[in-house]
Design an enzyme around this catalytic site. Structure first.
Site: not given
Length: 311
Positions: A99, A250
């Site tokens: 991530c 994101c």
């Protein structure tokens, strides 16, 4: 503050201190478990990340010494210097490879907790399931070498421009897309108008055909007009993350979006990109690394907003 969820559903996490942080709105609950004493309980992760009956977050990040979990030990054998491992779980409890926003917040958390010392301009190597990631502390945030990108499906399909079709609520017809790996899977759709970006209904997972083997995150991207300003490509993006739903940002998705739009733009497309997400702006800059492959440097802020104890 306290996370008062004392019905027994927190399992081993009950009583642990936590922090809440975000990177451009992509938010996480963070806990320090250097010795790897607390086995991850998926149900507890779901409970903690619940926005109504828990702390709330797109995921949970556990800070563990790499030597204290199998994935970390394997990484140490290969990389050698990644002392800390980012054990990241989506809000549904599933383990995730990487991530980009999370790793920036993770390093900021390590610094805040006094677990590492990282002066501005210095680099820290972090272990993830997507491999080791080098994170540099900058004046206004952190920059992460996200590693090399690749197409998920055979390059012959990518050379035709698209490799899949995506259906989503709010869009009248299926849209062509391109699937990109940033260590985790992404499928990128380009839209023509701001109205389409706003109309996309991401309360439900988009349907991707064919779907990458491990599922996929889906980015809906609007190129700016003009696309390039002062040598920087500019795009806006919304994303549906597998195992989470729509998120404010994101990091790996921003990188994948830049890959796809740059690919579609063709020769002369810039190497530096600004990606506007609902939670802010991140940068995605392409460069050739020492391994001879093209990597992406993801830059952006990291913020801690609260500390407390899970009870």
């Amino acid at each position: 503050m306290s996370g008062n969820m004392s019905d027994g559903s927190l399992g081993p996490f009950a009583g642990l201190p936590f922090s809440k942080g975000h990177g451009t709105g992509n938010d996480f609950v963070l806990i320090a478990d250097p010795d790897g004493e607390y086995a991850i309980d998926e149900a507890a992760v779901v409970r903690i990340c619940d926005r109504h009956q828990g702390i709330g977050g797109d995921g949970l990040i556990r800070a563990v010494h790499s030597r204290n979990l199998p994935e970390g030990r394997a990484l140490l054998e290969a990389a050698g210097q990644a002392e800390w491992f980012m054990d990241y779980r989506n809000s549904d409890g599933s383990a995730v490879e990487m991530c980009g926003n999370g790793v920036r917040v993770f390093v900021h958390f390590l610094i805040d907790q006094g677990l590492v010392d990282l002066p501005e301009g210095e680099v820290l190597l972090i272990g993830t399931r997507g491999g080791p990631k080098a994170v540099k502390r900058e004046a206004e945030g952190y920059a992460v070498d996200m590693g090399p990108w690749d197409f998920i499906f055979p390059v012959e399909a990518a050379n035709q421009g698209t490799d899949s079709l995506v259906e989503a609520g709010g869009l009248q017809v299926a849209r062509p897309a391109l699937s990109v790996s940033m260590g985790n899977p992404h499928t990128v759709v380009a839209l023509a108008h701001g109205d389409e970006l706003r109309a996309a209904d991401l309360h439900h997972p988009p349907v991707v055909d064919p779907t990458p083997p491990d599922g996929t995150n889906v980015e809906f991207v609007l190129p700016a007009d003009p696309l390039v300003t002062d040598g920087v490509g500019v795009i806006s993006m919304r994303v549906h993350e597998r195992g989470v739903g729509e998120t404010q940002s994101c990091g790996t998705g921003a990188c994948a979006a830049a890959v796809a739009i740059r690919f579609w733009a063709g020769d002369g497309a810039p190497d530096n990109w600004a990606v506007q997400v609902p939670g802010g702006v991140v940068s995605a800059n392409f460069f050739t690394a020492d391994d001879g492959r093209e990597h992406i440097l993801l830059g952006g802020p990291a913020v801690l907003v609260a500390n407390g104890t899970l009870v």
